[in-house]
Enzyme design. Structure first.
Site, PDB file in Angstrom:
ATOM      1  N   GLU A  98       4.531   4.331   9.817  1.00  0.00           N
ATOM      2  CA  GLU A  98       3.111   3.115  10.264  1.00  0.00           C
ATOM      3  C   GLU A  98       2.009   4.786  11.238  1.00  0.00           C
ATOM      4  O   GLU A  98       1.969   4.742  12.200  1.00  0.00           O
ATOM      5  CB  GLU A  98       2.368   2.119  10.914  1.00  0.00           C
ATOM      6  CG  GLU A  98       3.082   0.802  10.128  1.00  0.00           C
ATOM      7  CD  GLU A  98       1.665   0.721   9.877  1.00  0.00           C
ATOM      8  OE1 GLU A  98       0.073   0.333   9.887  1.00  0.00           O
ATOM      9  OE2 GLU A  98       2.182  -0.620   9.031  1.00  0.00           O
ATOM     10  N   GLY A 120      31.809  -5.628  24.380  1.00  0.00           N
ATOM     11  CA  GLY A 120      31.786  -5.516  22.492  1.00  0.00           C
ATOM     12  C   GLY A 120      31.045  -6.779  21.639  1.00  0.00           C
ATOM     13  O   GLY A 120      30.848  -6.140  20.810  1.00  0.00           O
ATOM     14  N   THR A 129       6.617  -1.002   1.259  1.00  0.00           N
ATOM     15  CA  THR A 129       6.815  -1.902   1.705  1.00  0.00           C
ATOM     16  C   THR A 129       5.818  -3.399   0.899  1.00  0.00           C
ATOM     17  O   THR A 129       5.153  -2.810   0.406  1.00  0.00           O
ATOM     18  CB  THR A 129       5.835  -2.089   3.561  1.00  0.00           C
ATOM     19  OG1 THR A 129       7.405  -1.503   4.575  1.00  0.00           O
ATOM     20  CG2 THR A 129       6.943  -3.603   3.476  1.00  0.00           C
ATOM     21  N   PHE A 170       1.178  -1.508  -0.132  1.00  0.00           N
ATOM     22  CA  PHE A 170      -0.219   0.274   0.274  1.00  0.00           C
ATOM     23  C   PHE A 170       0.511   1.037  -0.206  1.00  0.00           C
ATOM     24  O   PHE A 170       1.749   1.216   0.717  1.00  0.00           O
ATOM     25  CB  PHE A 170      -0.715  -0.399   1.229  1.00  0.00           C
ATOM     26  CG  PHE A 170      -2.197   1.255   1.113  1.00  0.00           C
ATOM     27  CD1 PHE A 170      -3.116   0.174   1.088  1.00  0.00           C
ATOM     28  CD2 PHE A 170      -1.509   2.676   0.655  1.00  0.00           C
ATOM     29  CE1 PHE A 170      -4.361   1.095   0.966  1.00  0.00           C
ATOM     30  CE2 PHE A 170      -3.033   3.234   0.758  1.00  0.00           C
ATOM     31  CZ  PHE A 170      -4.258   3.139   0.473  1.00  0.00           C
ATOM     32  N   ALA A 201       5.488  13.978   0.799  1.00  0.00           N
ATOM     33  CA  ALA A 201       4.180  13.414   1.992  1.00  0.00           C
ATOM     34  C   ALA A 201       3.926  12.345   2.525  1.00  0.00           C
ATOM     35  O   ALA A 201       4.048  11.442   2.060  1.00  0.00           O
ATOM     36  CB  ALA A 201       2.879  13.928   1.298  1.00  0.00           C
ATOM     37  N   GLU A 253       5.731  11.231  16.759  1.00  0.00           N
ATOM     38  CA  GLU A 253       4.682  12.271  17.441  1.00  0.00           C
ATOM     39  C   GLU A 253       4.232  12.182  16.420  1.00  0.00           C
ATOM     40  O   GLU A 253       3.154  13.088  17.248  1.00  0.00           O
ATOM     41  CB  GLU A 253       6.261  13.287  15.876  1.00  0.00           C
ATOM     42  CG  GLU A 253       7.444  13.608  16.619  1.00  0.00           C
ATOM     43  CD  GLU A 253       8.443  13.156  16.734  1.00  0.00           C
ATOM     44  OE1 GLU A 253       8.163  12.258  16.118  1.00  0.00           O
ATOM     45  OE2 GLU A 253       9.265  12.945  17.467  1.00  0.00           O
ATOM     46  N   GLU A 311       4.666   9.528  -0.135  1.00  0.00           N
ATOM     47  CA  GLU A 311       5.430  10.360  -1.204  1.00  0.00           C
ATOM     48  C   GLU A 311       6.568  11.117  -0.526  1.00  0.00           C
ATOM     49  O   GLU A 311       7.233  11.497   1.078  1.00  0.00           O
ATOM     50  CB  GLU A 311       4.317  11.397  -1.548  1.00  0.00           C
ATOM     51  CG  GLU A 311       3.160  10.506  -2.302  1.00  0.00           C
ATOM     52  CD  GLU A 311       2.388  11.451  -2.964  1.00  0.00           C
ATOM     53  OE1 GLU A 311       2.602  12.284  -3.461  1.00  0.00           O
ATOM     54  OE2 GLU A 311       1.467  10.710  -3.861  1.00  0.00           O
TER      55      GLU A 311
END
Ligand SMILES: Cc1cc2nc3c(=O)[nH]c(=O)nc-3n(C[C@H](O)[C@H](O)[C@H](O)COP(=O)(O)OP(=O)(O)OC[C@H]3O[C@@H](n4cnc5c(N)ncnc54)[C@H](O)[C@@H]3O)c2cc1C
Length: 397
Positions: free
Chosen positions: A379, A356, A164, A129, A136, A383, A133
Site C-alpha cells: 500500500e 535463541g 492479494t 484489486f 509499475a 519512501e 505490475e
C-alpha cells in the site's frame, strides 16, 4: 480523542475472542503449510467483519443516516485484533474490504453493487484489486495492461504482480487498472475494469514463495485477450488511477492498524518472556538493557495507537462530511509510515529479548519477524509515504 467509544471497545472484545478461538490454535500450522484457510472467511463474514463499512441494504451493518457510527474505526479495531494473532488473517480482512469491497462500493453502479457485494460481505466470496505490475509499482501510473473496446466488450491484455486475495477458491472478481486510451494531453488514460474469476484468458499464476504473510493469498495475474462486457468498467472511464489513489488512503490506515496489532503483541510477548526467563540468577527484565527495550516497545505501541486512531477518526469525520480528504491523506501516510517502521523495529527488539528462542518457529515472535517487513512496502512503500507527507508541507515545487 484519547479513547475509543464503549461500542468500539465492546466490539474489540468480540473480535479478540473470535481470533483466540478460530485463529490462534491453527495459525502456526497454517503458516508452516502456507495454507489459506478458506473456511475461516465465511466465519469472519458471519461476525460482520466484511460489512462494517457497507450499508445495510447491501448486507452490511452501516446505517448511512448515522453520521457518528465510527464504522471505519470499527474496521481498524477488527484488523488490529486479528493482526495481534496473525498478520496474514489481518491483511485478508484489510484487503478484502479495502481493495475488494471498497472500490465497488465507492464507484460501482447499483447493478454492480447488487451483483458483487452481498457475497463479499457475507464472506462467501473475496475480491482483489490489481494495480501493481511487474514494471509499475510505486510508479503505478506506468501501467502497461491495456483494455481496448471491441463492440460491447473490453479486451484486456497484460499482467499484474503481487495481488492479494486474487486466487483463492472463493475469489469472485479482481478489479484491475488498465490503459484505455490517451487523454487530451496525450498521457495514458487509466480506467478500472472488473474481471470475474474463470473468465477465459485470465490466469492467477502459482502462489508466490514469500518471506512472510504465508497464510495470505498472493498471485501474479495474466490477461491474454480477456473479454468482459463493457459494463464491467468500474467508475468513469479515465478515472481509474484517481479512484485507486483514494482507495489507497483508507488502505494505509488499515495497514497502520495491522502494524499496531503486531507491536502490541511484541510488547506483550517480550514483557512476559523477560519476566520469566532467568540469566545470572535473576529475570532478564531486571536488567536495564532489557527493560529499556520494553519501554521503547511501549512507546511504539502508544504512538502507533494514537496515530492510527487519529487517522481512522479523520476518515470517519470525512465520511460524515466534516473533514477534508487532504487531512485524511496526510494523517494516513504519517500513521502508515511510523507504525510500519516501528513494527519492523519492534519485531527485531522482541526477537533479541527472546535470544535463541526468538529465532525458532515454536515462538510466535519468529513468525511476526518475517511478517513485519511487508508493512513497509505494501500500500505504498515508506519512501512513497514520505513523498505524500512532503507534498503536504507547502514546499516549493
Ligand atoms: C505480499 C504483497 C501483497 C501485495 N498486494 C497487492 C495488491 O493486492 N494489489 C496491488 O496492486 N499491489 C499489491 N502489492 C504490491 C505493492 O503495493 C508494491 O510492491 C509496492 O507498491 C512497491 O512497488 P514495487 O514492488 O514495484 O517496488 P518499486 O516501485 O520498484 O520500488 C523499489 C524501491 O524503490 C523505491 N522508490 C521507487 N520510486 C522512488 C522514488 N521516486 N523516490 C524514492 N524511492 C523510490 C521504493 O520505495 C522501493 O524501496 C503487494 C505486494 C506484496 C509484496
Amino acid at each position: 480523542m484519547f479513547e475509543l467509544s464503549q461500542d468500539h471497545e465492546d466490539f474489540r472484545k468480540v473480535v479478540r475472542d473470535f481470533a483466540q478461538r478460530e485463529v490462534e490454535p491453527h495459525v502456526a500450522q497454517w503458516d508452516k503449510d502456507s495454507y489459506f484457510p478458506t473456511e475461516l472467511v465465511p466465519k469472519m463474514g458471519d461476525l460482520g467483519l466484511f460489512g462494517l463499512v457497507v450499508p445495510e441494504e447491501l448486507g452490511g451493518s452501516l446505517d448511512e443516516n448515522d453520521k457518528d457510527s465510527g464504522a471505519f474505526t470499527s474496521l481498524c479495531v477488527a484488523i488490529e485484533e486479528l493482526g495481534r494473532v496473525d498478520q496474514s488473517i489481518g491483511i485478508t480482512l484489510s484487503a478484502g474490504v479495502g481493495l475488494g469491497i471498497n472500490p465497488i462500493l465507492s464507484y460501482g453502479t447499483e447493478e454492480q453493487k447488487q451483483q458483487w457485494l452481498p457475497d463479499l460481505v457475507a464472506g462467501r466470496a473475496l475480491a482483489g484489486f490489481g494495480l501493481t505490475e511487474p514494471d509499475a509499482g510505486s510508479d503505478a501510473g506506468a501501467t502497461r495492461t491495456k483494455a481496448e473496446r471491441d463492440g460491447d466488450e473490453w479486451v484486456v491484455n497484460g499482467a499484474k504482480a503481487f495481488i492479494t486475495n486474487s486466487g483463492t477458491d472463493i475469489t469472485s472478481v479482481v478489479t484491475v487498472t488498465a490503459r484505455t486510451g490517451t487523454d487530451d494531453t496525450g498521457r495514458p488514460e487509466i480506467s478500472a475494469i472488473m474481471i470475474p474469476s474463470g473468465t477465459p484468458g485470465f490466469t492467477a499464476e502459482e502462489p508466490y514463495h514469500k518471506l512472510g504473510w504465508h497464510i495470505s493469498d498472493t498471485h501474479g495475474l495474466s490477461f491474454d485477450n480477456v473479454r468482459v462486457p463493457a459494463s464491467n468498467l468500474l467508475g468513469e472511464q479515465g478515472n481509474g488511477f484517481k479512484q485507486f489513489l483514494k482507495t489507497l488512503d483508507d488502505g494505509r490506515i488499515a495497514i497502520s492498524a495491522l502494524a499496531l496489532g503486531l507491536i502490541e503483541r511484541m510488547l506483550a510477548e517480550s514483557t512476559a518472556y523477560a519476566s520469566s526467563r532467568t540469566a545470572f540468577g535473576k529475570p532478564i527484565a531486571v536488567n536495564q538493557g532489557i527493560s529499556f527495550q520494553l519501554a521503547d516497545l511501549a512507546v511504539m505501541a502508544e504512538t502507533s495507537r494514537v496515530l492510527t486512531y487519529k487517522a481512522a477518526w479523520l476518515k470517519d469525520e470525512h465520511d460524515a462530511g466534516r473533514r477534508s480528504v487532504a487531512e485524511v491523506k496526510k494523517a494516513a501516510a504519517i500513521a502508515k509510515l511510523y507504525t510500519s517502521e516501528a513494527a519492523v523495529t519492534a519485531t527485531r527488539i522482541a526477537t533479541q529479548v527472546f535470544g535463541g528462542n526468538g529465532f525458532m518457529e515454536e515462538y510466535p515472535v519468529a513468525r511476526f519477524y518475517r511478517d513485519a517487513k511487508i508493512l513497509e512496502i505494501g500500500e505504498g512503500t515508506s519512501e512513497v509515504q514520505r513523498m505524500v507527507i512532503a507534498r503536504h508541507l507547502g514546499l516549493p515545487s
